[in-house]
Design an enzyme around this catalytic site. Sequence first.
Site, PDB file in Angstrom:
ATOM      1  N   ARG A 270      -5.139   9.083 -19.049  1.00 23.92           N
ATOM      2  CA  ARG A 270      -4.475  10.236 -18.453  1.00 23.92           C
ATOM      3  C   ARG A 270      -4.470  11.375 -19.470  1.00 23.92           C
ATOM      4  NH1 ARG A 270      -1.557   9.085 -13.817  1.00 23.92           N
ATOM      5  NH2 ARG A 270      -0.207  10.881 -14.130  1.00 23.92           N
ATOM      6  N   HIS A 442      19.682 -22.101 -24.085  1.00 25.44           N
ATOM      7  CA  HIS A 442      18.660 -23.100 -23.734  1.00 25.44           C
ATOM      8  C   HIS A 442      18.876 -23.526 -22.289  1.00 25.44           C
ATOM      9  CE1 HIS A 442      15.837 -26.387 -24.248  1.00 25.44           C
ATOM     10  NE2 HIS A 442      16.715 -27.201 -23.689  1.00 25.44           N
TER      11      HIS A 442
HETATM   12  P1  NAD Z   1      -5.634   3.360 -20.683  1.00 25.73           P
HETATM   13  O1  NAD Z   1      -5.857   4.263 -21.830  1.00 25.73           O
HETATM   14  O2  NAD Z   1      -4.566   2.343 -20.743  1.00 25.73           O
HETATM   15  O3  NAD Z   1      -6.978   2.555 -20.355  1.00 25.73           O
HETATM   16  C1  NAD Z   1      -8.197   3.204 -20.094  1.00 25.73           C
HETATM   17  C2  NAD Z   1      -9.294   2.227 -20.396  1.00 25.73           C
HETATM   18  O4  NAD Z   1     -10.503   2.755 -19.900  1.00 25.73           O
HETATM   19  C3  NAD Z   1      -9.494   1.979 -21.877  1.00 25.73           C
HETATM   20  O5  NAD Z   1      -9.480   0.589 -22.095  1.00 25.73           O
HETATM   21  C4  NAD Z   1     -10.854   2.604 -22.175  1.00 25.73           C
HETATM   22  O6  NAD Z   1     -11.571   1.935 -23.183  1.00 25.73           O
HETATM   23  C5  NAD Z   1     -11.535   2.469 -20.827  1.00 25.73           C
HETATM   24  N1  NAD Z   1     -12.619   3.421 -20.569  1.00 25.73           N
HETATM   25  C6  NAD Z   1     -12.664   4.734 -20.902  1.00 25.73           C
HETATM   26  N2  NAD Z   1     -13.830   5.273 -20.462  1.00 25.73           N
HETATM   27  C7  NAD Z   1     -14.519   4.285 -19.835  1.00 25.73           C
HETATM   28  C8  NAD Z   1     -15.777   4.210 -19.171  1.00 25.73           C
HETATM   29  N3  NAD Z   1     -16.567   5.269 -19.087  1.00 25.73           N
HETATM   30  N4  NAD Z   1     -16.157   3.026 -18.625  1.00 25.73           N
HETATM   31  C9  NAD Z   1     -15.363   1.934 -18.741  1.00 25.73           C
HETATM   32  N5  NAD Z   1     -14.178   1.954 -19.354  1.00 25.73           N
HETATM   33  C10 NAD Z   1     -13.738   3.109 -19.894  1.00 25.73           C
HETATM   34  O7  NAD Z   1      -5.476   4.337 -19.426  1.00 25.73           O
HETATM   35  P2  NAD Z   1      -4.949   4.058 -17.942  1.00 25.73           P
HETATM   36  O8  NAD Z   1      -5.029   2.628 -17.598  1.00 25.73           O
HETATM   37  O9  NAD Z   1      -5.655   5.054 -17.097  1.00 25.73           O
HETATM   38  O10 NAD Z   1      -3.431   4.469 -18.057  1.00 25.73           O
HETATM   39  C11 NAD Z   1      -3.088   5.773 -18.518  1.00 25.73           C
HETATM   40  C12 NAD Z   1      -1.773   5.776 -19.223  1.00 25.73           C
HETATM   41  O11 NAD Z   1      -0.748   5.604 -18.253  1.00 25.73           O
HETATM   42  C13 NAD Z   1      -1.599   4.640 -20.215  1.00 25.73           C
HETATM   43  O12 NAD Z   1      -2.061   4.965 -21.494  1.00 25.73           O
HETATM   44  C14 NAD Z   1      -0.122   4.468 -20.210  1.00 25.73           C
HETATM   45  O13 NAD Z   1       0.446   5.310 -21.162  1.00 25.73           O
HETATM   46  C15 NAD Z   1       0.315   4.904 -18.829  1.00 25.73           C
HETATM   47  N6  NAD Z   1       0.655   3.722 -18.000  1.00 25.73           N
HETATM   48  C16 NAD Z   1       1.622   2.882 -18.415  1.00 25.73           C
HETATM   49  C17 NAD Z   1       1.929   1.778 -17.646  1.00 25.73           C
HETATM   50  C18 NAD Z   1       3.029   0.856 -18.090  1.00 25.73           C
HETATM   51  O14 NAD Z   1       3.846   1.276 -18.911  1.00 25.73           O
HETATM   52  N7  NAD Z   1       3.065  -0.371 -17.614  1.00 25.73           N
HETATM   53  C19 NAD Z   1       1.238   1.506 -16.490  1.00 25.73           C
HETATM   54  C20 NAD Z   1       0.240   2.375 -16.095  1.00 25.73           C
HETATM   55  C21 NAD Z   1      -0.042   3.490 -16.865  1.00 25.73           C
END
Ligand code: NAD
Length: 471
Positions: A270, A442
Amino acid sequence: MADTLNTELVVLGGGPGGYAAAFLAADRGLKVTLIDAAVKPGGTCLFVGCIPSKALLHAAHLITDAREAGAFGLTFAPPKIDLNVLRAKKDKIIDLNASHLLELCKKRQVTFLSGRGVFTDPATIQVEGGATVQFKNAIIATGSVPTKLPGLTLDSARLLDSTSALQLENVPATLLVVGGGYIGLEMGTVYAALGSKVTCVELTGGLLPGVDADLVRPLAARIKSQFHQVYLNTKVAKLAEVKDGIRATFEGDLAEKEQTFEKVMVAVGRRPNSANLGLDKAEVDIDQKGFVKVNEQRRTTNPNIFAIGDVAGEPMLAHKASHEGKLAAQVIAGEPLVWDPRAIPAVVFTDPEIAWCGLTETEAAKQNREVRVARFHWAGSGRAMTLGRSDGVTKIITDPKTDQVLGVGLCGPGAGELIAEGVIAVEMGATSKDIALSIHPHPTLTETISEAAETLHDLASHVFVNRKKVL
Ligand code: NAD
């Protein structure tokens, strides 16, 4: 002519950062206006993020638990999934929460304005088609938006992002998830449980890059049985709409370089939502990545304007935003505070969940910092066995000289709840001995934390450390 409002504090963005700031400022006696483009407060987290995804993940867990109950001698028929009911349940949860927030605005006499707000000068926000708000102080809490893959944007209803994936239009027979991060794995888990054949493609060499590998391992093993395929070190080079789906062209070490999927979800990160807000007119600077530049009090380059949450920097997590929002509200109310958390917890709500806080082993290695790590594998936990889930792991990272707990990490069902103990330990400067000497109930999974600590002090029962060999 539209109204002009004068307010002591205007908060732009009504997510968990923005509304927490607005509520606290009102509780401190300030005249507060909260602006959001939606008709009710709640933001990404409530409408298209944390809450709806967790509602769907709960349904996914019910399906998986029922499927795996055979090990306990219980057999259920395959689930009949009524997507209309599931969607309605999710939407009801959202609406109840949002209505409650609106009610809280009224009770606190926070003026809520629905509409997109844009700065027109350093002390004014114009709400599109609505009021002009002149303020003494402002907090920018506009959050973040999904990153679009360069070259992989496609004008097709088959291409989903986190928002459209949550709409759950159907359960596609095949789903490609691009990105093995938080969103890719959480939403992949939902669709896999509902019946889609999920393929996940991750650019780097492991799922959840940056997270300690020992925590990811149990999840990666289980995902192998939940997802159809996981391709690591693989890039999606091209997406093209074909007759029955989207054809993806992969670059990487896999045999089938072209595969067709009914739907594709892109979750590759994001970016801060700082564009088209009139920040230049407000004299608020942003950095190269688009994050609003802030100091330790979350004050921007305009001393009357603050920024908090996703738009003000990583980690992009709702609870970090809420705490920053409360900090900014208190600073505006005249309290001399700064942002100084030792432990911001992170939770990935997969099955099993992964959670961590404070220092990780990955960060310690990057900093060349010597740490002591205590690990407790859940195979030694009676409670984990009763749940049929002994694949988890709990670890505590300490300072070898002082025994102070620097970080805690968990992988297993309920890790997101269990991590709160780690947050308190790190924030309070507890030692691992403090944890070892605190009586844990426990049989619970909390004992995995005390047992990990006990291994550092020759107090553990369910792990055998052969001292004769060690000495
Ligand atoms: P993310 O940064 O967690 O994961 C993105 C992934 O995409 C990475 O592993 C990256 O290596 C991969 N990637 C990037 N370009 C690529 C490509 N061309 N082909 C294949 N893989 C590729 O991002 P997200 O999952 O989009 O989430 C965004 C943000 O939203 C997170 O960083 C987090 O802060 C937030 N979020 C948090 C939660 C939670 O707290 N449980 C849940 C959802 C989202």
